[in-house]
Structure formats: structure tokens, C-alpha cells
Scaffold this active site. Structure first.
Site, PDB file in Angstrom:
ATOM      1  N   ASP A 147      25.681  27.830  57.370  1.00 31.46           N
ATOM      2  CA  ASP A 147      25.292  26.932  56.661  1.00 31.46           C
ATOM      3  C   ASP A 147      25.819  27.188  55.068  1.00 31.46           C
ATOM      4  O   ASP A 147      25.170  27.937  54.106  1.00 31.46           O
ATOM      5  CB  ASP A 147      23.725  26.991  56.740  1.00 31.46           C
ATOM      6  CG  ASP A 147      23.157  25.775  55.953  1.00 31.46           C
ATOM      7  OD1 ASP A 147      23.674  25.001  55.426  1.00 31.46           O
ATOM      8  OD2 ASP A 147      21.762  25.745  55.845  1.00 31.46           O
ATOM      9  N   VAL A 148      26.967  26.408  55.018  1.00 32.18           N
ATOM     10  CA  VAL A 148      27.682  26.520  53.744  1.00 32.18           C
ATOM     11  C   VAL A 148      27.659  25.490  52.662  1.00 32.18           C
ATOM     12  O   VAL A 148      27.930  25.406  51.570  1.00 32.18           O
ATOM     13  CB  VAL A 148      29.008  27.058  53.888  1.00 32.18           C
ATOM     14  CG1 VAL A 148      28.938  28.687  54.706  1.00 32.18           C
ATOM     15  CG2 VAL A 148      29.736  26.300  55.042  1.00 32.18           C
ATOM     16  N   LYS A 149      27.478  24.267  53.401  1.00 30.59           N
ATOM     17  CA  LYS A 149      27.504  22.866  52.652  1.00 30.59           C
ATOM     18  C   LYS A 149      28.605  22.886  51.742  1.00 30.59           C
ATOM     19  O   LYS A 149      28.584  22.426  50.778  1.00 30.59           O
ATOM     20  CB  LYS A 149      25.915  22.706  51.837  1.00 30.59           C
ATOM     21  CG  LYS A 149      24.899  22.547  52.784  1.00 30.59           C
ATOM     22  CD  LYS A 149      23.636  22.601  52.009  1.00 30.59           C
ATOM     23  CE  LYS A 149      22.266  22.467  52.903  1.00 30.59           C
ATOM     24  NZ  LYS A 149      22.309  23.748  53.531  1.00 30.59           N
ATOM     25  N   ARG A 150      29.839  23.121  52.139  1.00 29.31           N
ATOM     26  CA  ARG A 150      31.179  22.823  51.632  1.00 29.31           C
ATOM     27  C   ARG A 150      31.500  21.672  51.258  1.00 29.31           C
ATOM     28  O   ARG A 150      31.213  20.681  52.281  1.00 29.31           O
ATOM     29  CB  ARG A 150      32.010  23.938  52.053  1.00 29.31           C
ATOM     30  CG  ARG A 150      31.780  25.361  52.195  1.00 29.31           C
ATOM     31  CD  ARG A 150      31.646  25.991  50.674  1.00 29.31           C
ATOM     32  NE  ARG A 150      31.667  27.222  50.781  1.00 29.31           N
ATOM     33  CZ  ARG A 150      30.531  27.938  50.269  1.00 29.31           C
ATOM     34  NH1 ARG A 150      29.258  27.435  49.958  1.00 29.31           N
ATOM     35  NH2 ARG A 150      30.762  29.350  50.306  1.00 29.31           N
TER      36      ARG A 150
END
Length: 313
Positions: free
Chosen positions: A104-107
């Protein structure tokens, strides 16, 4: 390998459409565990090691009943380089135990920068004449705000390496409507983004009928979730917001398809801190009991909605 096919099959095998969020920080550790693993004034390395030990104990207790874990990078980045080592070790340990692993890095970025992010989490990094994987995740979360320039590099990485992404569409936070519910030409922004997600993933539909390009759809907005489910029949949903954020299983059936598939529901703090509501239990056993309660709650909600279909609920 098609990451979404693998996830669907693991959900079916475990009879459990839930994913455990390892958003672990020192504040989530039980007092006795903290005393046993930390000095009164720990440094970053000691904190990161304690967090890994906690994650490891939870995975040991949960891997036979849950299909997946979601590891939120922010909780590891704040412990510096040692924290990111723990992030990587946690991903590896979960994969070794047969779990689908979501970073879960929301890049998001454009061009070569997005390609670098995609290589880090879903692909490989070039090292001279060779290549190696940095963070071996099955999925990464992606924000779509920059448009396809920031998303297509991830889609290409999915196609080349077999991974998947979950694109933010309708998020679970209270202020999400400030942007996502705005109307443009008779449609909401979240509906328009959902349609883009379906288009981006059209060429990556697996044997189980779902694209490797999925959508993040918050559990705290069940009406919007049901709306998106009807609009996006080939898009698999990652549904955050269960438990500590208030959502319950009976409210979430609209995010699932007619057969009770098409979605996986995330819980983080309610699992990580289950020891707070079960003080007579060991923390790992308390997490297991809460994970089983969550599973049963979700399946009961699907059954009540008549969404059993081909799935063995």
C-alpha cells in the site's frame, strides 16, 4: 501468473474475502510485548525489529485463515531505513507463507518516474546487464490524479510481470467527497475515474473474469460501492474502512458481485489492536479471533444479500 486470478483463488480456498492491513507502529504493540522487545528509549533499528517481530507473530497466527496482507509503507517509512527493511522483510515473510501481498504505497508520477515506481514494487530494477526485484509485491496501490501518464507504466509492469494494481477511485476517508463526489457533465469524479480504471485494465482480464487493474472503493460509502459494482463488472475491488473506521459486513454486500466475489475487504487496527478488546488473550490469538469474527461477519452479510452463488459461502 495473473495476480488477480491468484487472489480470487486464495479467497475461495480460505472462504474468506478479507485482507489484513499491517499498518504496524509502536503504538499498536501490547505493553508486555513492548517491554519484552524494546528498551525504554529505543532507537530506530530496535523499533523496526520489534515491529517485524510483531508482524511475524501475526502472520504465523493468521496465514491459514486469511488470503492476503496489505502492508502500508507510511508506517515503515517513519522509522527510516530500518523501517523500510522491516517493510521488505514483512512482504517476504508473508509471501513465504502463501499469502497474496499488497504494497500500500499509493504511488504516482509521470513518465520515467512512474516507471521507476512500477519497477520497485511490481517489476525489476536493471543492474548492469542483470535485473533484480526490489520489493516483491503482488499488488501496489496507485493514485490516478496525474492521468494515464502516471498509471500506464504500472499497467505495463502488470502485463510484463504478472502483478496487479488497485487504483484509488472512491476512498474511505471523511473528506473524500470534496473531490471524488464533484459532478462533471452529469457524472461524479469517482464514476469517471472508475471508467478509466476499467479502460486501463481491459487488456488484462484473467481466467477468473477480473482485470489485474483493480479499484480501491471505501467501505464507508456503501451506496457508492454498489454504484461502482454495477458500472465495473470486470474490476476487482479493494475495500478499506472495515472495523475501526466503522463499516460492517452487512453494509458491504453491494461491493461484491452476484456470486459473492469481486471484492476483498481490509481491516487494519481492529486486527492489530485486537488485544485491547480481548485482554485475557495473547495478542496473536486475539488477532486470530477478530479475523475469524470479521470473516464470519462478511460471509453473513453476503448470505443475507443472497450473494452466495458459485462461491462456497
Amino acid at each position: 501468473m495473473h495476480a488477480m486470478d491468484e487472489l480470487v483463488r486464495r479467497i475461495r480456498e480460505k472462504r474468506n474475502p478479507s485482507v489484513i492491513g499491517l499498518d504496524t507502529c509502536l503504538a499498536h504493540l501490547p505493553p508486555k510485548f513492548a517491554r519484552d522487545h524494546l528498551r525504554e528509549l529505543p532507537n530506530m533499528e530496535e523499533a523496526a525489529q520489534a515491529i517485524f517481530d510483531y508482524n511475524k507473530a501475526l502472520i504465523d497466527e493468521l496465514y491459514d485463515i486469511v488470503p492476503a496482507v496489505k502492508v502500508q509503507a507510511a508506517y515503515y517509512e517513519m522509522y527510516g531505513p530500518a523501517g523500510m527493511v522491516t517493510f521488505s522483510r514483512t512482504l517476504d515473510y508473508a509471501r513465504e507463507h502463501g499469502l497474496t501481498v499488497m504494497a500500500d504505497v499509493k504511488r504516482n508520477d509521470i513518465g520515467a518516474t512512474a516507471e521507476a515506481y512500477a519497477a520497485a514494487y511490481l517489476g525489476q530494477t536493471t543492474l548492469g546487464e542483470g535485473k533484480a526485484s526490489a520489493f516483491c509485491a503482488d499488488f501496489a496501490t496507485v493514485t490516478p490524479y496525474l492521468g494515464e501518464d502516471g498509471v500506464l507504466p504500472f499497467v505495463r509492469a502488470c502485463e510484463e510481470h504478472g502483478g496487479g494494481i488497485f487504483v484509488l477511485v472512491k476512498t474511505s476517508n471523511p473528506s473524500s467527497g470534496q473531490l471524488q463526489d464533484m459532478r462533471v457533465g452529469g457524472r461524479t469524479v469517482y464514476e469517471m475515474v472508475g471508467e478509466l480504471v476499467a479502460d486501463w485494465g481491459r487488456g488484462l482480464i484473467g481466467e477468473e473474469g477480473y482485470s489485474a487493474v483493480g479499484a480501491v472503493v471505501g467501505a464507508t460509502y456503501p451506496e457508492q460501492g454498489a454504484n461502482l459494482r454495477a458500472r465495473l463488472p470486470r474490476t476487482f475491488f479493494l475495500v478499506p474502512g472495515y472495523g475501526a473506521q466503522g463499516a460492517k459486513g452487512a453494509e458491504l454486500a453491494g461491493c461484491f458481485d452476484a456470486n459473492g466475489g469481486g471484492a476483498i475487504v481490509n481491516a487494519s487496527r481492529s486486527i492489530l489492536c485486537a488485544w485491547k478488546t480481548r485482554p485475557d488473550m495473547d495478542f496473536a490469538h486475539a488477532a486470530r479471533e477478530e479475523a475469524l469474527r470479521m470473516r464470519d461477519d462478511l460471509l453473513a452479510g453476503l448470505k443475507a444479500a443472497g450473494k452466495e452463488g458459485a462461491n462456497p459461502w
